[in-house]
Scaffold this motif. Sequence first.
Motif, PDB file in Angstrom:
ATOM      1  N   TYR A  22       0.867  -1.168   0.000  1.00 20.88           N
ATOM      2  CA  TYR A  22       0.000   0.000   0.000  1.00 20.88           C
ATOM      3  C   TYR A  22       0.909   1.224   0.000  1.00 20.88           C
ATOM      4  O   TYR A  22       1.860   1.322   0.785  1.00 20.88           O
ATOM      5  CB  TYR A  22      -0.911   0.044   1.231  1.00 20.88           C
ATOM      6  N   ASN A  58      -3.744   0.315  -5.534  1.00 23.05           N
ATOM      7  CA  ASN A  58      -3.387   0.266  -4.121  1.00 23.05           C
ATOM      8  C   ASN A  58      -2.495   1.442  -3.721  1.00 23.05           C
ATOM      9  O   ASN A  58      -1.465   1.286  -3.073  1.00 23.05           O
ATOM     10  CB  ASN A  58      -2.673  -1.075  -3.832  1.00 23.05           C
ATOM     11  N   GLN A  63      -6.149  -3.401   5.835  1.00 25.28           N
ATOM     12  CA  GLN A  63      -6.687  -4.275   4.798  1.00 25.28           C
ATOM     13  C   GLN A  63      -5.652  -5.311   4.379  1.00 25.28           C
ATOM     14  O   GLN A  63      -4.509  -4.987   4.109  1.00 25.28           O
ATOM     15  CB  GLN A  63      -7.087  -3.447   3.570  1.00 25.28           C
ATOM     16  N   ASN A  84      -5.802   1.912   5.539  1.00 26.03           N
ATOM     17  CA  ASN A  84      -5.439   1.001   4.452  1.00 26.03           C
ATOM     18  C   ASN A  84      -4.500  -0.112   4.874  1.00 26.03           C
ATOM     19  O   ASN A  84      -4.508  -1.184   4.278  1.00 26.03           O
ATOM     20  CB  ASN A  84      -4.823   1.794   3.289  1.00 26.03           C
TER      21      ASN A  84
END
Length: 385
Positions: free
Chosen positions: A299, A315, A338, A335
């Motif tokens: 990310y 991403n 995730q 993020n």
Amino acid sequence: MEQKTIRIAQIMGKWVGGGVEAVVMNYYQRMDKSKVQFDFICDDDSTNIPYEEIKKLGGKVITIPPYQKILTYHKQLKKVLQKGNYKIVHSHINTLSVFSLWAAKSAKVPIRIAHSHSTTNKKEKKKNLMKQILRHFSKLFATDYMCCSELAGRWLFGDKEYEKGKVYLLNNAIDVENFQYNETIRKDIRKEWNIKEETLVIGHIGRFCEQKNHSFLIDIFKQVNQLNRDSILVLVGQGNKMKEIKEKVEQLDLQKNVIFYGQRDDINRVYQGLDAFVFPSIYEGLGMVLIEAQCSNLYCITSTEVPTSAKINENIDYLSLLESPNTWANKILENSKQKIQRELFNQAIQDRGYDIKREEKKLTKKYLKLYERIKEEENEGEKIH
């Protein structure tokens, strides 16, 4: 008749182990040396020049005084280029290429390539003024133009030249397979770092200079760490701002959570150990490390000052530097929770032209074409006489 190997003078300026040097070495390592060979001309106050590797690959490293000693620089560079009888000079020092290519023209080198790797930003006032002045002379001694992105190409050479197709776009390509995510490497490097799997590890790779915006990065991490005490910031690189950043880390009492790793030659492994990559640059020509991080399916969060051409997959988030460190921190935490399948092959890297195996062949072809142009011009000259 067998094709003679073309030796190209790569003018690197101050070699400090940064992104530009990595790009040039990526191409050089994979190039067919029977067709094209590189010699590297660097400032004599450079650091981290890979002398042994270049020597093994058949190249040479030649050091000269830096451009600040302009007359000595011109004289020495001209002498080096004449002695080497180079037909092609490829200068990677952005607006400063006016000085290197002036020497190349004085040495009667027929092909003189100016390469734009960067842009500029109003925050670096003193440096920016010099860049803006020199920018107008960027085409003065160059016969050919190259850039790492459309933004960098338009900035240095102008919209007209870019739209006419006169600026060759050379992607900052990487060895895709080398940067693919590997769970075993992740476990190994976290063990080396003595970091638990559940710890949130944020990373940044870049020179400690104004452009890379480390001070703002530390402000972001301060917010991250307040929201998640089990978090670490890994900083890779060196530069003249490192001392200042270390002092700021101590002032904010973050020294136990911020790791300075200096210069490393295993950057591909570093990405595997991270959970998020933060890149708050105040300007970039492209941002090679961002390409590498996305290849590792990390990310990424970057500033809106970085070209959107650096976006390879979904991403990644672009945030303004006007947003607060807290906004950046919340986006990172949101993020990083995730779970992404990092093992998946990132086909977009190849499709967008960042696979070194494909791009190296294009560059070799480009150099050979330029060399053919020299031969054609020489033949035309002989006919006239």
